[in-house]
Design a protein around this motif. Sequence first.
Motif, PDB file in Angstrom:
ATOM      1  N   ALA A  24      -1.204 -17.242  -1.433  1.00 23.43           N
ATOM      2  CA  ALA A  24      -0.314 -16.618  -0.438  1.00 23.43           C
ATOM      3  C   ALA A  24      -0.921 -15.388   0.224  1.00 23.43           C
ATOM      4  CB  ALA A  24       1.011 -16.245  -1.096  1.00 23.43           C
ATOM      5  N   LYS A  25      -1.867 -14.719  -0.414  1.00 23.33           N
ATOM      6  CA  LYS A  25      -2.429 -13.502   0.165  1.00 23.33           C
ATOM      7  C   LYS A  25      -3.198 -13.772   1.457  1.00 23.33           C
ATOM      8  CE  LYS A  25      -6.674 -13.429  -2.597  1.00 23.33           C
ATOM      9  NZ  LYS A  25      -7.708 -13.414  -1.571  1.00 23.33           N
ATOM     10  N   GLY A  26      -3.539 -15.008   1.703  1.00 26.31           N
ATOM     11  CA  GLY A  26      -4.252 -15.361   2.919  1.00 26.31           C
ATOM     12  C   GLY A  26      -3.367 -15.887   4.037  1.00 26.31           C
ATOM     13  N   PHE A  27      -2.070 -16.032   3.771  1.00 30.44           N
ATOM     14  CA  PHE A  27      -1.154 -16.543   4.791  1.00 30.44           C
ATOM     15  C   PHE A  27      -0.995 -15.541   5.921  1.00 30.44           C
ATOM     16  CE2 PHE A  27       1.424 -19.460   1.717  1.00 30.44           C
ATOM     17  CZ  PHE A  27       0.344 -20.298   1.628  1.00 30.44           C
ATOM     18  N   ARG A  28      -0.808 -16.036   7.133  1.00 35.30           N
ATOM     19  CA  ARG A  28      -0.659 -15.187   8.309  1.00 35.30           C
ATOM     20  C   ARG A  28       0.687 -15.387   9.013  1.00 35.30           C
ATOM     21  NH1 ARG A  28      -4.581 -12.167   7.124  1.00 35.30           N
ATOM     22  NH2 ARG A  28      -6.706 -12.802   7.467  1.00 35.30           N
ATOM     23  N   ILE A  29       1.272 -16.565   8.901  1.00 37.39           N
ATOM     24  CA  ILE A  29       2.493 -16.886   9.637  1.00 37.39           C
ATOM     25  C   ILE A  29       3.719 -16.441   8.842  1.00 37.39           C
ATOM     26  CG2 ILE A  29       3.871 -18.770  10.623  1.00 37.39           C
ATOM     27  CD1 ILE A  29       1.220 -20.282  10.989  1.00 37.39           C
ATOM     28  N   ILE A  59      -1.668  -0.149 -11.924  1.00 33.19           N
ATOM     29  CA  ILE A  59      -1.849  -1.609 -12.001  1.00 33.19           C
ATOM     30  C   ILE A  59      -0.510  -2.343 -12.153  1.00 33.19           C
ATOM     31  CG2 ILE A  59      -3.013  -3.496 -13.220  1.00 33.19           C
ATOM     32  CD1 ILE A  59      -4.933  -1.573 -11.765  1.00 33.19           C
ATOM     33  N   PRO A  60       0.317  -2.011 -13.150  1.00 31.38           N
ATOM     34  CA  PRO A  60       1.588  -2.751 -13.296  1.00 31.38           C
ATOM     35  C   PRO A  60       2.482  -2.648 -12.063  1.00 31.38           C
ATOM     36  CG  PRO A  60       1.125  -1.495 -15.279  1.00 31.38           C
ATOM     37  CD  PRO A  60       0.121  -1.061 -14.250  1.00 31.38           C
ATOM     38  N   ALA A  61       2.511  -1.482 -11.430  1.00 31.93           N
ATOM     39  CA  ALA A  61       3.361  -1.313 -10.240  1.00 31.93           C
ATOM     40  C   ALA A  61       2.841  -2.154  -9.075  1.00 31.93           C
ATOM     41  CB  ALA A  61       3.434   0.152  -9.847  1.00 31.93           C
ATOM     42  N   ALA A  62       1.521  -2.194  -8.900  1.00 35.60           N
ATOM     43  CA  ALA A  62       0.931  -2.979  -7.808  1.00 35.60           C
ATOM     44  C   ALA A  62       1.180  -4.470  -8.015  1.00 35.60           C
ATOM     45  CB  ALA A  62      -0.563  -2.702  -7.706  1.00 35.60           C
ATOM     46  N   ILE A  63       1.016  -4.921  -9.246  1.00 35.66           N
ATOM     47  CA  ILE A  63       1.246  -6.339  -9.547  1.00 35.66           C
ATOM     48  C   ILE A  63       2.717  -6.674  -9.357  1.00 35.66           C
ATOM     49  CG2 ILE A  63       1.216  -8.078 -11.379  1.00 35.66           C
ATOM     50  CD1 ILE A  63      -1.337  -6.664 -12.434  1.00 35.66           C
ATOM     51  N   SER A  64       3.580  -5.808  -9.843  1.00 35.29           N
ATOM     52  CA  SER A  64       5.022  -6.033  -9.712  1.00 35.29           C
ATOM     53  C   SER A  64       5.450  -6.117  -8.246  1.00 35.29           C
ATOM     54  CB  SER A  64       5.774  -4.905 -10.419  1.00 35.29           C
ATOM     55  OG  SER A  64       7.149  -5.056 -10.270  1.00 35.29           O
ATOM     56  N   ALA A  65       4.881  -5.260  -7.403  1.00 40.15           N
ATOM     57  CA  ALA A  65       5.224  -5.281  -5.978  1.00 40.15           C
ATOM     58  C   ALA A  65       4.798  -6.596  -5.334  1.00 40.15           C
ATOM     59  CB  ALA A  65       4.575  -4.098  -5.265  1.00 40.15           C
ATOM     60  N   GLY A  66       3.613  -7.075  -5.666  1.00 39.76           N
ATOM     61  CA  GLY A  66       3.137  -8.344  -5.117  1.00 39.76           C
ATOM     62  C   GLY A  66       3.957  -9.528  -5.603  1.00 39.76           C
ATOM     63  N   VAL A  67       4.282  -9.515  -6.878  1.00 38.66           N
ATOM     64  CA  VAL A  67       5.099 -10.599  -7.444  1.00 38.66           C
ATOM     65  C   VAL A  67       6.484 -10.601  -6.803  1.00 38.66           C
ATOM     66  CG1 VAL A  67       6.269 -11.356  -9.553  1.00 38.66           C
ATOM     67  CG2 VAL A  67       3.859 -10.755  -9.626  1.00 38.66           C
ATOM     68  N   GLU A  68       7.026  -9.427  -6.567  1.00 38.60           N
ATOM     69  CA  GLU A  68       8.343  -9.338  -5.935  1.00 38.60           C
ATOM     70  C   GLU A  68       8.318  -9.948  -4.537  1.00 38.60           C
ATOM     71  OE1 GLU A  68      11.285  -5.842  -4.285  1.00 38.60           O
ATOM     72  OE2 GLU A  68      10.105  -5.441  -6.089  1.00 38.60           O
ATOM     73  N   ILE A  69       7.268  -9.662  -3.777  1.00 37.52           N
ATOM     74  CA  ILE A  69       7.175 -10.189  -2.409  1.00 37.52           C
ATOM     75  C   ILE A  69       6.999 -11.705  -2.423  1.00 37.52           C
ATOM     76  CG2 ILE A  69       5.725 -10.255  -0.340  1.00 37.52           C
ATOM     77  CD1 ILE A  69       5.336  -7.240  -0.711  1.00 37.52           C
ATOM     78  N   VAL A  70       6.075 -12.200  -3.241  1.00 40.44           N
ATOM     79  CA  VAL A  70       5.839 -13.648  -3.262  1.00 40.44           C
ATOM     80  C   VAL A  70       7.066 -14.390  -3.779  1.00 40.44           C
ATOM     81  CG1 VAL A  70       4.758 -13.978  -5.534  1.00 40.44           C
ATOM     82  CG2 VAL A  70       3.996 -15.349  -3.622  1.00 40.44           C
ATOM     83  N   THR A  71       7.798 -13.788  -4.695  1.00 45.26           N
ATOM     84  CA  THR A  71       9.016 -14.410  -5.196  1.00 45.26           C
ATOM     85  C   THR A  71      10.107 -14.388  -4.135  1.00 45.26           C
ATOM     86  OG1 THR A  71       8.469 -13.724  -7.450  1.00 45.26           O
ATOM     87  CG2 THR A  71      10.740 -14.339  -7.047  1.00 45.26           C
ATOM     88  N   GLN A  72      10.196 -13.273  -3.425  1.00 43.24           N
ATOM     89  CA  GLN A  72      11.204 -13.146  -2.377  1.00 43.24           C
ATOM     90  C   GLN A  72      10.985 -14.173  -1.255  1.00 43.24           C
ATOM     91  OE1 GLN A  72      10.917  -9.461  -0.179  1.00 43.24           O
ATOM     92  NE2 GLN A  72      13.138  -9.362   0.068  1.00 43.24           N
ATOM     93  N   ILE A  73       9.729 -14.371  -0.894  1.00 47.63           N
ATOM     94  CA  ILE A  73       9.425 -15.279   0.216  1.00 47.63           C
ATOM     95  C   ILE A  73       9.427 -16.741  -0.222  1.00 47.63           C
ATOM     96  CG2 ILE A  73       7.670 -15.929   1.912  1.00 47.63           C
ATOM     97  CD1 ILE A  73       6.798 -12.976   1.923  1.00 47.63           C
ATOM     98  N   TYR A  74       8.859 -17.032  -1.395  1.00 44.60           N
ATOM     99  CA  TYR A  74       8.661 -18.422  -1.809  1.00 44.60           C
ATOM    100  C   TYR A  74       9.437 -18.818  -3.061  1.00 44.60           C
ATOM    101  CZ  TYR A  74       4.937 -18.122   1.553  1.00 44.60           C
ATOM    102  OH  TYR A  74       4.233 -17.946   2.724  1.00 44.60           O
ATOM    103  N   GLY A  75      10.269 -17.934  -3.574  1.00 43.74           N
ATOM    104  CA  GLY A  75      10.977 -18.212  -4.816  1.00 43.74           C
ATOM    105  C   GLY A  75      12.190 -19.068  -4.687  1.00 43.74           C
TER     106      GLY A  75
END
Length: 75
Positions: A24-29, A59-75
């Motif tokens: 997902a980190k490479g998605f643009r649309i 580290i934990p905060a950065a990972i948590s933020a990314g997981v939150e976004i990917v879950t929000q968009i694709y969860g």
Amino acid sequence: MKRKSDIVREAVAVGNFKEALRIAKGFRINITAEQRDTMCRAYECIVHPDFYRQLGTDIPAAISAGVEIVTQIYG
């Protein structure tokens, strides 16, 4: 043939956030630059935690933020 977004949804469903962020980190649309940067940083913190620790990244905060976004968009 599976689309990448379907693979990300499956990875999120089973809790494989490393795989979901890797793709997902490479998605643009339909993703803002800030969301993309956050997911990229989260993935990089999973893969290279020592480097980002040296830079002073929480580290934990950065990972948590990314997981939150990917879950929000694709969860």
